[in-house]
Write an enzyme that holds these catalytic residues in place. Sequence first.
Site, mmCIF file in Angstrom:
data_model
loop_
_atom_site.group_PDB
_atom_site.id
_atom_site.type_symbol
_atom_site.label_atom_id
_atom_site.label_comp_id
_atom_site.label_asym_id
_atom_site.label_seq_id
_atom_site.Cartn_x
_atom_site.Cartn_y
_atom_site.Cartn_z
ATOM 1 N N CYS A 52 0.845 -1.201 0.000
ATOM 2 C CA CYS A 52 0.000 0.000 0.000
ATOM 3 C C CYS A 52 0.883 1.255 0.000
ATOM 4 C CB CYS A 52 -0.901 -0.010 1.222
ATOM 5 S SG CYS A 52 -2.034 1.388 1.259
ATOM 6 N N CYS A 56 0.635 4.776 6.923
ATOM 7 C CA CYS A 56 0.006 4.622 8.239
ATOM 8 C C CYS A 56 0.961 3.866 9.169
ATOM 9 C CB CYS A 56 -1.313 3.872 8.115
ATOM 10 S SG CYS A 56 -2.334 4.511 6.766
ATOM 11 N N CYS A 59 0.502 0.173 10.305
ATOM 12 C CA CYS A 59 0.003 -0.830 9.359
ATOM 13 C C CYS A 59 1.080 -1.715 8.730
ATOM 14 C CB CYS A 59 -0.813 -0.168 8.264
ATOM 15 S SG CYS A 59 -1.669 -1.403 7.253
ATOM 16 N N CYS A 96 -16.726 -8.772 5.926
ATOM 17 C CA CYS A 96 -16.032 -7.508 5.653
ATOM 18 C C CYS A 96 -14.788 -7.784 4.818
ATOM 19 C CB CYS A 96 -15.574 -6.864 6.957
ATOM 20 S SG CYS A 96 -16.872 -6.686 8.158
ATOM 21 N N CYS A 128 -19.679 -5.682 3.898
ATOM 22 C CA CYS A 128 -18.951 -4.452 4.226
ATOM 23 C C CYS A 128 -17.628 -4.491 3.479
ATOM 24 C CB CYS A 128 -18.706 -4.411 5.732
ATOM 25 S SG CYS A 128 -17.707 -3.007 6.254
ATOM 26 N N CYS A 188 -19.135 2.734 8.782
ATOM 27 C CA CYS A 188 -18.453 2.039 9.873
ATOM 28 C C CYS A 188 -17.161 2.813 10.090
ATOM 29 C CB CYS A 188 -18.162 0.596 9.461
ATOM 30 S SG CYS A 188 -17.049 -0.254 10.582
ATOM 31 N N ARG A 260 -17.939 -2.119 18.045
ATOM 32 C CA ARG A 260 -17.226 -3.369 17.757
ATOM 33 C C ARG A 260 -15.910 -3.457 18.496
ATOM 34 N NH1 ARG A 260 -17.320 -3.185 12.464
ATOM 35 N NH2 ARG A 260 -19.459 -3.884 12.659
HETATM 36 N N1 SAM Z 1 -6.666 0.700 3.189
HETATM 37 C C1 SAM Z 1 -7.931 0.953 3.740
HETATM 38 C C2 SAM Z 1 -7.926 2.076 4.749
HETATM 39 O O1 SAM Z 1 -6.903 2.393 5.311
HETATM 40 O O2 SAM Z 1 -9.003 2.613 4.992
HETATM 41 C C3 SAM Z 1 -8.582 -0.265 4.350
HETATM 42 C C4 SAM Z 1 -7.777 -1.277 5.130
HETATM 43 S S1 SAM Z 1 -7.023 -0.687 6.625
HETATM 44 C C5 SAM Z 1 -5.944 -2.039 7.026
HETATM 45 C C6 SAM Z 1 -8.359 -0.720 7.808
HETATM 46 C C7 SAM Z 1 -8.079 -0.349 9.233
HETATM 47 O O3 SAM Z 1 -7.365 -1.379 9.892
HETATM 48 C C8 SAM Z 1 -7.248 0.884 9.501
HETATM 49 O O4 SAM Z 1 -7.959 2.065 9.375
HETATM 50 C C9 SAM Z 1 -6.842 0.654 10.952
HETATM 51 O O5 SAM Z 1 -7.790 1.241 11.813
HETATM 52 C C10 SAM Z 1 -6.879 -0.860 11.100
HETATM 53 N N2 SAM Z 1 -5.530 -1.401 11.380
HETATM 54 C C11 SAM Z 1 -4.543 -1.585 10.487
HETATM 55 N N3 SAM Z 1 -3.438 -2.067 11.079
HETATM 56 C C12 SAM Z 1 -3.731 -2.185 12.394
HETATM 57 C C13 SAM Z 1 -2.979 -2.606 13.533
HETATM 58 N N4 SAM Z 1 -1.719 -2.990 13.439
HETATM 59 N N5 SAM Z 1 -3.595 -2.601 14.732
HETATM 60 C C14 SAM Z 1 -4.889 -2.213 14.844
HETATM 61 N N6 SAM Z 1 -5.635 -1.797 13.803
HETATM 62 C C15 SAM Z 1 -5.071 -1.774 12.598
HETATM 63 FE FE1 SF4 Z 2 -2.780 1.214 3.374
HETATM 64 FE FE2 SF4 Z 2 -2.711 0.048 5.758
HETATM 65 FE FE3 SF4 Z 2 -2.989 2.692 5.584
HETATM 66 FE FE4 SF4 Z 2 -5.018 1.084 4.806
HETATM 67 S S1 SF4 Z 2 -4.220 1.301 6.874
HETATM 68 S S2 SF4 Z 2 -4.223 2.891 3.749
HETATM 69 S S3 SF4 Z 2 -3.839 -0.648 4.013
HETATM 70 S S4 SF4 Z 2 -1.189 1.512 4.933
#
Ligand code: SAM
Ligand code: SF4
Length: 317
Positions: A52, A56, A59, A96, A128, A188, A260
């Site tokens: 990606c 973040c 992530c 989801c 979802c 959500c 949730r």
């Molecule tokens: N890429 C899209 C986005 O960011 O909206 C969808 C997938 S993203 C992985 C969805 C959510 O997963 C993120 O907004 C975050 O809240 C959660 N998430 C990702 N990594 C995480 C982690 N290590 N611990 C807890 N929540 C996590």
């Molecule tokens: Fe990409 Fe992870 Fe950020 Fe979603 S949360 S935009 S998958 S880096």
Amino acid sequence: MIKNNWTLEETQQIHDLPLLELVFKAQALHREFHPKSEVQLCSLLSIKTGACSEDCGYCPQSAHYKTEVEPEKLMDVDNVLTQAKCAHDNGATRFCMGAAWREVKDGKQFDDVLEMVRGVKKLGMEACVTLGMLTEEQAEKLKEAGLTAYNHNLDTSEEYYDKIITTRTYEDRLNTIGNVQKAGISVCSGGIIGMGETIKDRCGMLQTLATQNPHPGSVPINTLVPVKGTPLENQAPVPTVELVRMIATARILMPQAMVRLSAGRTDLTKEGQILCYMAGANSIFYGEKLLTTPNPEHNEDLDLLNEIGLKQLQPKV
Ligand code: SAM
Ligand code: SF4
Ligand code: DTB
């Protein structure tokens, strides 16, 4: 009783109440707005994993960090629907699907996702997706395909946001949520605790969610899953009581929402989870994997629900 003008001060006062008073208030409101012994079981599937472009900090799927996640291209529609059927047979009522995209791009891949949504609905489950940023037109297409809800988390407060993500803004996030809302899809949206934010940041995030009109249909509260290779890999664990406070505050501010209890359950004791249910959590991610990290086994969850007399909430399809 449904308020959309909560202030930060009010939010913090609620959050900081003596714990038993806070949980009692949350449970009383929960019973007014929801069946008292039902919990929603949602299964998660990563339909497009890793690589990606966003940064973040939490992530494991961001291309900016070296983690153990192996990137995978968008799954075939048939494969996804086989997994959905399996989740349905195991008792999940919402499916989801998550994609590691910055934003949705029109074309074959988005058309495939629309097909997945139609297929999941045909199985009798709520559908979802979480695909990153979205335009109004794309939200309308998802609505036409029958999408129940779109997940797009605020993740933290506006003030703390740029300490965690620099490749998009809080406003981008709110715009997408607005587009989802306009298309008539249930929003959500929630966030993560344990990223080094203050209690004020946590309350700020809840206040932003609770001043949306209407409130989000569901609010996922994630505890950070620290993943090796990400900038947040060494964060200290969140004390359970702090998670309980977040859940109870979300329940009080947004009494109609599904709250949730999301990522981080593998590190909670049975009693910790029970406290979260008492505080108004009425939905969990169900199945042994979240997107890329582990979640409790089916049997473990079903045993706990059985033991405390909680039943599966039936889907609204
Ligand atoms: N890429 C899209 C986005 O960011 O909206 C969808 C997938 S993203 C992985 C969805 C959510 O997963 C993120 O907004 C975050 O809240 C959660 N998430 C990702 N990594 C995480 C982690 N290590 N611990 C807890 N929540 C996590
Ligand atoms: Fe990409 Fe992870 Fe950020 Fe979603 S949360 S935009 S998958 S880096
Ligand atoms: C949400 O709030 N939490 C889920 C879902 N929405 C998409 C994702 C949790 C991801 C945890 C880290 C992982 O498994 O990669």
